[in-house]
Design an enzyme around this catalytic site. Structure first.
Site, PDB file in Angstrom:
ATOM      1  CD  GLU A 165       0.026   6.022  15.302  1.00  0.00           C
ATOM      2  OE1 GLU A 165      -0.625   6.818  14.624  1.00  0.00           O
ATOM      3  OE2 GLU A 165      -0.197   4.791  15.285  1.00  0.00           O
ATOM      4  N   GLY A 187      -5.689   5.452  21.894  1.00  0.00           N
ATOM      5  CA  GLY A 187      -6.562   6.476  22.465  1.00  0.00           C
ATOM      6  C   GLY A 187      -8.007   6.016  22.411  1.00  0.00           C
ATOM      7  CG  ASP A 192      -7.719   7.134   4.474  1.00  0.00           C
ATOM      8  OD1 ASP A 192      -7.709   8.154   3.752  1.00  0.00           O
ATOM      9  OD2 ASP A 192      -6.969   6.158   4.287  1.00  0.00           O
ATOM     10  CG  LEU A 204      -6.663  10.399  -2.571  1.00  0.00           C
ATOM     11  CD1 LEU A 204      -6.992  11.424  -3.641  1.00  0.00           C
ATOM     12  CD2 LEU A 204      -5.715   9.336  -3.123  1.00  0.00           C
ATOM     13  CG  HIS A 209      11.256  22.970 -26.584  1.00  0.00           C
ATOM     14  ND1 HIS A 209      10.437  21.934 -26.985  1.00  0.00           N
ATOM     15  CD2 HIS A 209      12.392  22.875 -27.326  1.00  0.00           C
ATOM     16  CE1 HIS A 209      11.051  21.250 -27.947  1.00  0.00           C
ATOM     17  NE2 HIS A 209      12.249  21.795 -28.166  1.00  0.00           N
TER      18      HIS A 209
HETATM   19  P1  FAD Z   1      -3.722   6.981   8.440  1.00  0.00           P
HETATM   20  O1  FAD Z   1      -2.558   7.332   7.630  1.00  0.00           O
HETATM   21  O2  FAD Z   1      -4.338   5.642   8.232  1.00  0.00           O
HETATM   22  O3  FAD Z   1      -3.280   7.151   9.956  1.00  0.00           O
HETATM   23  C1  FAD Z   1      -4.115   6.815  11.007  1.00  0.00           C
HETATM   24  C2  FAD Z   1      -3.262   6.557  12.231  1.00  0.00           C
HETATM   25  O4  FAD Z   1      -4.098   6.474  13.363  1.00  0.00           O
HETATM   26  C3  FAD Z   1      -2.494   5.234  12.187  1.00  0.00           C
HETATM   27  O5  FAD Z   1      -1.129   5.455  12.446  1.00  0.00           O
HETATM   28  C4  FAD Z   1      -3.120   4.400  13.289  1.00  0.00           C
HETATM   29  O6  FAD Z   1      -2.205   3.540  13.927  1.00  0.00           O
HETATM   30  C5  FAD Z   1      -3.603   5.488  14.242  1.00  0.00           C
HETATM   31  N1  FAD Z   1      -4.693   5.061  15.113  1.00  0.00           N
HETATM   32  C6  FAD Z   1      -5.862   4.459  14.747  1.00  0.00           C
HETATM   33  N2  FAD Z   1      -6.656   4.281  15.828  1.00  0.00           N
HETATM   34  C7  FAD Z   1      -5.965   4.783  16.892  1.00  0.00           C
HETATM   35  C8  FAD Z   1      -6.254   4.907  18.271  1.00  0.00           C
HETATM   36  N3  FAD Z   1      -7.424   4.524  18.776  1.00  0.00           N
HETATM   37  N4  FAD Z   1      -5.318   5.467  19.069  1.00  0.00           N
HETATM   38  C9  FAD Z   1      -4.131   5.891  18.566  1.00  0.00           C
HETATM   39  N5  FAD Z   1      -3.816   5.809  17.275  1.00  0.00           N
HETATM   40  C10 FAD Z   1      -4.721   5.270  16.442  1.00  0.00           C
HETATM   41  N6  FAD Z   1      -2.491   8.184  -0.727  1.00  0.00           N
HETATM   42  C11 FAD Z   1      -1.977   9.144  -1.510  1.00  0.00           C
HETATM   43  O7  FAD Z   1      -2.468  10.277  -1.495  1.00  0.00           O
HETATM   44  N7  FAD Z   1      -0.911   8.896  -2.343  1.00  0.00           N
HETATM   45  C12 FAD Z   1      -0.354   7.673  -2.422  1.00  0.00           C
HETATM   46  O8  FAD Z   1       0.592   7.474  -3.177  1.00  0.00           O
HETATM   47  C13 FAD Z   1      -0.889   6.638  -1.625  1.00  0.00           C
HETATM   48  N8  FAD Z   1      -0.352   5.405  -1.673  1.00  0.00           N
HETATM   49  C14 FAD Z   1      -0.858   4.422  -0.867  1.00  0.00           C
HETATM   50  C15 FAD Z   1      -0.305   3.152  -0.959  1.00  0.00           C
HETATM   51  C16 FAD Z   1      -0.797   2.130  -0.168  1.00  0.00           C
HETATM   52  C17 FAD Z   1      -0.197   0.768  -0.276  1.00  0.00           C
HETATM   53  C18 FAD Z   1      -1.839   2.405   0.756  1.00  0.00           C
HETATM   54  C19 FAD Z   1      -2.355   1.325   1.659  1.00  0.00           C
HETATM   55  C20 FAD Z   1      -2.401   3.669   0.852  1.00  0.00           C
HETATM   56  C21 FAD Z   1      -1.922   4.682   0.024  1.00  0.00           C
HETATM   57  N9  FAD Z   1      -2.461   5.966   0.051  1.00  0.00           N
HETATM   58  C22 FAD Z   1      -1.974   6.935  -0.762  1.00  0.00           C
HETATM   59  C23 FAD Z   1      -3.579   6.313   0.950  1.00  0.00           C
HETATM   60  C24 FAD Z   1      -3.035   7.048   2.188  1.00  0.00           C
HETATM   61  O9  FAD Z   1      -2.117   6.222   2.846  1.00  0.00           O
HETATM   62  C25 FAD Z   1      -4.190   7.410   3.117  1.00  0.00           C
HETATM   63  O10 FAD Z   1      -5.176   8.126   2.408  1.00  0.00           O
HETATM   64  C26 FAD Z   1      -3.680   8.255   4.267  1.00  0.00           C
HETATM   65  O11 FAD Z   1      -2.695   7.577   5.008  1.00  0.00           O
HETATM   66  C27 FAD Z   1      -4.833   8.644   5.203  1.00  0.00           C
HETATM   67  O12 FAD Z   1      -4.334   9.414   6.242  1.00  0.00           O
HETATM   68  P2  FAD Z   1      -5.048   9.483   7.660  1.00  0.00           P
HETATM   69  O13 FAD Z   1      -4.265  10.467   8.440  1.00  0.00           O
HETATM   70  O14 FAD Z   1      -6.497   9.707   7.485  1.00  0.00           O
HETATM   71  O15 FAD Z   1      -4.924   8.025   8.277  1.00  0.00           O
HETATM   72  P1  NAD Z   2      -9.585   1.066  -4.987  1.00  0.00           P
HETATM   73  O1  NAD Z   2     -10.916   1.501  -4.571  1.00  0.00           O
HETATM   74  O2  NAD Z   2      -8.678   1.997  -5.679  1.00  0.00           O
HETATM   75  O3  NAD Z   2      -9.718  -0.181  -5.973  1.00  0.00           O
HETATM   76  C1  NAD Z   2     -10.428  -1.322  -5.631  1.00  0.00           C
HETATM   77  C2  NAD Z   2     -10.779  -2.042  -6.919  1.00  0.00           C
HETATM   78  O4  NAD Z   2     -11.282  -3.307  -6.578  1.00  0.00           O
HETATM   79  C3  NAD Z   2     -11.846  -1.309  -7.734  1.00  0.00           C
HETATM   80  O5  NAD Z   2     -11.433  -1.226  -9.068  1.00  0.00           O
HETATM   81  C4  NAD Z   2     -13.064  -2.198  -7.558  1.00  0.00           C
HETATM   82  O6  NAD Z   2     -13.937  -2.170  -8.657  1.00  0.00           O
HETATM   83  C5  NAD Z   2     -12.413  -3.560  -7.373  1.00  0.00           C
HETATM   84  N1  NAD Z   2     -13.234  -4.525  -6.657  1.00  0.00           N
HETATM   85  C6  NAD Z   2     -14.030  -4.306  -5.588  1.00  0.00           C
HETATM   86  N2  NAD Z   2     -14.624  -5.463  -5.222  1.00  0.00           N
HETATM   87  C7  NAD Z   2     -14.161  -6.426  -6.072  1.00  0.00           C
HETATM   88  C8  NAD Z   2     -14.401  -7.820  -6.204  1.00  0.00           C
HETATM   89  N3  NAD Z   2     -15.239  -8.439  -5.391  1.00  0.00           N
HETATM   90  N4  NAD Z   2     -13.765  -8.487  -7.180  1.00  0.00           N
HETATM   91  C9  NAD Z   2     -12.915  -7.845  -8.036  1.00  0.00           C
HETATM   92  N5  NAD Z   2     -12.664  -6.533  -7.956  1.00  0.00           N
HETATM   93  C10 NAD Z   2     -13.271  -5.833  -6.985  1.00  0.00           C
HETATM   94  O7  NAD Z   2      -8.925   0.440  -3.680  1.00  0.00           O
HETATM   95  P2  NAD Z   2      -7.442  -0.023  -3.387  1.00  0.00           P
HETATM   96  O8  NAD Z   2      -6.663  -0.155  -4.630  1.00  0.00           O
HETATM   97  O9  NAD Z   2      -7.544  -1.166  -2.466  1.00  0.00           O
HETATM   98  O10 NAD Z   2      -6.888   1.224  -2.582  1.00  0.00           O
HETATM   99  C11 NAD Z   2      -7.524   1.623  -1.355  1.00  0.00           C
HETATM  100  C12 NAD Z   2      -7.434   3.087  -1.153  1.00  0.00           C
HETATM  101  O11 NAD Z   2      -6.107   3.501  -0.941  1.00  0.00           O
HETATM  102  C13 NAD Z   2      -7.976   3.835  -2.341  1.00  0.00           C
HETATM  103  O12 NAD Z   2      -9.115   4.532  -1.928  1.00  0.00           O
HETATM  104  C14 NAD Z   2      -6.915   4.796  -2.737  1.00  0.00           C
HETATM  105  O13 NAD Z   2      -7.406   6.102  -2.782  1.00  0.00           O
HETATM  106  C15 NAD Z   2      -5.850   4.680  -1.667  1.00  0.00           C
HETATM  107  N6  NAD Z   2      -4.565   4.561  -2.377  1.00  0.00           N
HETATM  108  C16 NAD Z   2      -4.140   5.631  -3.096  1.00  0.00           C
HETATM  109  C17 NAD Z   2      -2.985   5.539  -3.832  1.00  0.00           C
HETATM  110  C18 NAD Z   2      -2.548   6.707  -4.631  1.00  0.00           C
HETATM  111  O14 NAD Z   2      -3.036   7.800  -4.395  1.00  0.00           O
HETATM  112  N7  NAD Z   2      -1.639   6.536  -5.581  1.00  0.00           N
HETATM  113  C19 NAD Z   2      -2.250   4.365  -3.837  1.00  0.00           C
HETATM  114  C20 NAD Z   2      -2.724   3.304  -3.111  1.00  0.00           C
HETATM  115  C21 NAD Z   2      -3.883   3.424  -2.374  1.00  0.00           C
END
Ligand code: FAD
Ligand code: NAD
Length: 468
Positions: A33, A116, A314, A321, A446
């Site tokens: 990481e 990495g 991702d 997610l 309920h």
């Molecule tokens: P990540 O969590 O992005 O982890 C990847 C890791 O790899 C990072 O720590 C990074 O530093 C590390 N890394 C990258 N390249 C290297 C390298 N070369 N060497 C070493 N380390 C490296 N999803 C939900 O399901 N529910 C939610 O409520 C939700 N809320 C969110 C809210 C926000 C504001 C955001 C931004 C995202 C949210 N998501 C949510 C999405 C969720 O965070 C991602 O889908 C999830 O973290 C993906 O997991 P991952 O393991 O693929 O990657």
């Molecule tokens: P998103 O894909 O959910 O929403 C992006 C929005 O931006 C869409 O509605 C799209 O139509 C709009 N958009 C795109 N281009 C645009 C433009 N040029 N002008 C105006 N609107 C535009 O993406 P996000 O909200 O940035 O979240 C990113 C990812 O993180 C999502 O894929 C989501 O799955 C994940 N995430 C998940 C959660 C959760 O599970 N509760 C919370 C936060 C983030």
């Protein structure tokens, strides 16, 4: 050189779960990481901190708007202490990321802090944070490097006033007017946080509805609820410029008719999606191919074109997610152990943690229509529940879509209090290929919100809802 059965690159929910499952299955495992804390986007700047801010701002909103009605008088003015709110949020993050370190130790997983990068298909170089380099040998590698916020080509993210979700979780002041570009999950969750704290919030969305990938009924109901909270929506607007002038941010967009609309605020949150992250990974050296969207290309077994290298989360196709990444981490570990796991991507639920919460699993009405599948709809309003009236959370509904001839549940879509937790009943039902009648015949406690699931199932079963 240390040798491993598996090296996992990235410690987000995909990577750390993959590492734990590999270790459970007896493989010698390393996790790499680049940051000093484990847990990736989700734990550090995503799921967990955003939910902490949603919860704190919800308490504030309740105190200001609803306590009196509940018979709770608070003498004096109720104020937000943003610094304390963010300190608490960081405390939750720290506790959670330390928990992952504990799990790595418990499972005897070697943790490397550093970037990495592939030297070839079996050697990984780690550029450590102390400036030193180390190479490890990995029989198998799981790429779990996640994603980063994406932006629009003409936007300069200065990270002060033109910001992404990462900065929005660390603001030093409550914006006067936050312009949110993108009415998806991040825009709505964080937009709602700042609206509750007192900001004016304007959402600019390119499509003709918010949360455009979810069932249209949910988009409509959530927009109605958020409009009541005075969030402003500008749908079918194409943003064409974002300019920072001192403490102001000026956003210009074209509306549906092609007329230019100007928005002036003090902060602009850019939430138009996220991009897969592979910077510095040097996948070319291992011969790993990408797809045309910059994601690591994988087959149904999450294997890249290089047989001993897998990718999850991702950084590959599919929903971004945390729980999807986790399932994939488990799946790869089990494949490496010779098992035959399977993920049904149709049954990965999606949740938006606004209030009311929005949650869904399976097919939307739009998808069923497009596929030409005949279906029945059973819908039940939350306001008809005694539990909803007791808590004054009456917005929303549960909608169950069932096959018109077999009654099999094809989709569950809900909006309302605690739907993030309620959706698991839909997932369970669909995993076991339940019919709407199966759900309708099960006892639901309920008074609970879960009664809306039973009632929607009754409604789908010969229109038999009891309380409407
Ligand atoms: P990540 O969590 O992005 O982890 C990847 C890791 O790899 C990072 O720590 C990074 O530093 C590390 N890394 C990258 N390249 C290297 C390298 N070369 N060497 C070493 N380390 C490296 N999803 C939900 O399901 N529910 C939610 O409520 C939700 N809320 C969110 C809210 C926000 C504001 C955001 C931004 C995202 C949210 N998501 C949510 C999405 C969720 O965070 C991602 O889908 C999830 O973290 C993906 O997991 P991952 O393991 O693929 O990657
Ligand atoms: P998103 O894909 O959910 O929403 C992006 C929005 O931006 C869409 O509605 C799209 O139509 C709009 N958009 C795109 N281009 C645009 C433009 N040029 N002008 C105006 N609107 C535009 O993406 P996000 O909200 O940035 O979240 C990113 C990812 O993180 C999502 O894929 C989501 O799955 C994940 N995430 C998940 C959660 C959760 O599970 N509760 C919370 C936060 C983030």
């Amino acid at each position: 050189m240390t040798e491993y059965d598996v090296a996992v690159i990235g410690s987000g929910p995909g990577g750390y779960v993959a590492a734990i499952r590999c270790a459970q299955l007896g493989m010698k495992t390393a996790i790499i990481e680049k940051y000093s804390t484990l847990g990736g986007t989700c734990l550090n700047v995503g799921c967990i901190p955003s939910k902490a801010m949603l919860d704190s701002s919800h308490h504030y909103e309740d105190a200001v708007k609803h306590f009196q009605e509940h018979g709770i008088d608070i003498p004096g003015e109720i104020k937000v202490n943003l610094k304390q709110m963010i300190t608490r949020k960081q405390g939750v993050v720290d506790m959670t990321t330390k928990g992952i370190q504990f799990l790595m130790d418990k499972n005897k997983i070697d943790v490397y802090e550093g970037v990495g990068s592939f030297k070839d298909a079996t050697h990984i170089d780690i550029a450590k944070s102390d400036g030193k380099n180390e190479t490890i040998l990995a029989k198998n590698t799981i790429i779990a490097t996640g994603s980063k916020p994406s932006t629009l080509p003409f936007i300069t993210l200065d990270k002060e006033r033109v910001i992404t979700s990462t900065e929005a979780l660390e603001l030093k002041e409550i914006p006067k007017h936050m312009i949110v570009i993108g009415g998806g999950v991040i825009g709505l969750e964080l937009g709602q946080v700042y609206k509750r704290l007192g900001s004016e919030v304007s959402v600019i969305e390119y499509m003709d509805r918010i949360i455009p990938t979810m069932d249209a009924g949910l988009s409509k109901e959530l927009m109605k609820a958020m409009k009541k909270q005075k969030v402003k929506f500008n749908l079918s607007h194409k943003v064409k410029s974002v300019e920072r002038k001192g403490k102001e941010v000026i956003v210009k967009a074209d509306d549906k008719k092609g007329n230019e609309v100007t928005f002036t605020g003090d902060y602009c949150l850019v939430s138009v999606g996220r991009r897969p992250y592979t910077d510095g990974l040097n996948v070319e050296a291992a011969g790993v191919q990408m797809d045309d969207r910059g994601k690591i290309a994988v087959n149904d077994h999450l294997q890249t074109n290089v047989p001993n290298i897998y990718a999850i989360g991702d950084v590959i196709r599919g929903a971004m997610l945390a729980h999807k990444a986790e399932e994939e981490g488990t799946m790869v570990a089990e494949i490496l152990a010779g098992q035959k796991p399977h993920i049904d991507y149709n049954l990965i639920p999606g949740v938006v943690y606004t209030w009311p919460e929005v949650a869904a699993v399976g097919k939307t009405e739009e998808q069923l229509k497009e596929a030409g599948i005949a279906y029945k709809v059973g819908q039940f309003p939350m306001r008809a529940l005694g539990r909803a009236r007791a808590s004054m959370d009456v917005d929303g509904f549960v909608k169950i879509l069932a096959d018109a001839s077999t009654d099999e549940v094809l989709g569950v879509h809900m909006i309302g209090a605690r739907c993030a937790d309620l959706i698991s009943e839909g997932v369970t039902a669909m995993e076991f290929r339940a019919s709407a009648e199966d759900i309708a015949r099960m006892s639901h406690a309920h008074p609970t919100y879960s009664e809306a699931v039973k009632e929607a199932a009754l409604a789908a079963t010969d229109d038999r809802a009891l309380h409407v």
